[in-house]
Design a protein around this motif. Structure first.
Motif, PDB file in Angstrom:
ATOM      1  N   ASP A  54       3.932   9.982  -7.468  1.00 55.84           N
ATOM      2  CA  ASP A  54       4.883  10.210  -8.569  1.00 55.84           C
ATOM      3  C   ASP A  54       4.133  10.475  -9.871  1.00 55.84           C
ATOM      4  O   ASP A  54       4.499  11.361 -10.639  1.00 55.84           O
ATOM      5  N   ASN A  55       3.063   9.722 -10.110  1.00 56.61           N
ATOM      6  CA  ASN A  55       2.249   9.949 -11.310  1.00 56.61           C
ATOM      7  C   ASN A  55       1.603  11.330 -11.280  1.00 56.61           C
ATOM      8  O   ASN A  55       1.536  12.014 -12.313  1.00 56.61           O
ATOM      9  N   LEU A  56       1.118  11.763 -10.124  1.00 58.16           N
ATOM     10  CA  LEU A  56       0.511  13.090 -10.008  1.00 58.16           C
ATOM     11  C   LEU A  56       1.520  14.197 -10.293  1.00 58.16           C
ATOM     12  O   LEU A  56       1.195  15.184 -10.964  1.00 58.16           O
ATOM     13  N   LEU A  95       0.825  -1.209   0.000  1.00 59.81           N
ATOM     14  CA  LEU A  95       0.000   0.000   0.000  1.00 59.81           C
ATOM     15  C   LEU A  95       0.861   1.261   0.000  1.00 59.81           C
ATOM     16  O   LEU A  95       0.558   2.235  -0.700  1.00 59.81           O
ATOM     17  N   ILE A  96       1.933   1.257   0.762  1.00 62.96           N
ATOM     18  CA  ILE A  96       2.853   2.399   0.763  1.00 62.96           C
ATOM     19  C   ILE A  96       3.443   2.594  -0.627  1.00 62.96           C
ATOM     20  O   ILE A  96       3.518   3.712  -1.144  1.00 62.96           O
ATOM     21  N   LEU A  97       3.846   1.498  -1.256  1.00 60.36           N
ATOM     22  CA  LEU A  97       4.413   1.576  -2.607  1.00 60.36           C
ATOM     23  C   LEU A  97       3.397   2.135  -3.599  1.00 60.36           C
ATOM     24  O   LEU A  97       3.722   3.007  -4.407  1.00 60.36           O
ATOM     25  N   VAL A  98       2.158   1.681  -3.538  1.00 56.56           N
ATOM     26  CA  VAL A  98       1.118   2.167  -4.449  1.00 56.56           C
ATOM     27  C   VAL A  98       0.877   3.655  -4.233  1.00 56.56           C
ATOM     28  O   VAL A  98       0.775   4.425  -5.200  1.00 56.56           O
ATOM     29  N   TYR A 100       3.492  18.248 -14.009  1.00 57.03           N
ATOM     30  CA  TYR A 100       4.592  18.755 -14.834  1.00 57.03           C
ATOM     31  C   TYR A 100       4.148  18.878 -16.295  1.00 57.03           C
ATOM     32  O   TYR A 100       4.411  19.894 -16.950  1.00 57.03           O
ATOM     33  N   LEU A 101       3.464  17.860 -16.810  1.00 53.30           N
ATOM     34  CA  LEU A 101       3.010  17.907 -18.206  1.00 53.30           C
ATOM     35  C   LEU A 101       1.963  18.994 -18.425  1.00 53.30           C
ATOM     36  O   LEU A 101       1.982  19.692 -19.442  1.00 53.30           O
TER      37      LEU A 101
END
Length: 171
Positions: A144-146, A135-138, A151-152
């Motif tokens: 990171d995706n956000l 769960l921490i990894l997800v 950035y995009l």
């Protein structure tokens, strides 16, 4: 079943206390904890302990616990023979029993890959440590995706702004 053997003179009665001790196997989860006193009568050489193994459908690696002897009366415990390790070898299929029949028939190649992966994930999520870490990894991957999306979006806005300024300058 665990045999406790009395070596030496058996002329007198003797007794010894025993107890189970967790190692990699946990009492109440893989075996039933037990303690008590073994009483040897004169001439008796062997006593048998029966310790119940908990059977469940969850696969586990080979686990073990100890049986320790102490407080011996009318006898002496051996320097290294006062304890034994008991190994519990699981009879379940890895990662679950869902594909047990195919495995036993040797048809391993016919096991569908994604359902097998799903069973593996379910197995890992049965353990709180793995579930917490996953769960921490997800959560961090999604953060990171956000950041990447932000950035995009900022880059797109900047390019639109530059392009519209260039358009205005040409007019």
């Amino acid at each position: 079943l665990i045999d406790v053997i009395r070596i030496g003179s058996t002329d007198l009665a003797c007794d010894v206390e025993f107890r189970t001790v967790d190692a990699t196997a946990e009492a109440g989860v893989k075996y039933v904890a037990k303690q008590g006193v073994l009483q040897f009568q004169p001439g008796e050489e062997i006593k048998t302990l029966e310790i119940e193994i908990v059977d469940n459908d969850r696969w586990d690696a080979t686990l073990e616990f100890k049986v320790e002897l102490s407080n011996c009366r009318n006898a002496t415990l051996g320097r290294y023979l006062y304890q034994c390790r008991v190994r519990i070898i699981d009879d379940e299929c890895f990662p679950s029993n869902k594909f047990r029949e195919l495995t036993l028939q040797g048809e391993i190649e016919s096991i569908p890959k994604f359902p097998l992966l799903f069973e593996y994930v379910k197995l890992n999520f049965q353990y709180p440590f793995f579930l917490r870490k996953a769960l921490i990894l997800v959560v961090f991957q999604q953060l990171d995706n956000l950041v990447e999306i932000a950035y995009l979006v900022m880059l797109d806005l900047m390019l639109v702004d530059v392009f519209t300024r260039l358009q205005n300058c040409e007019d």
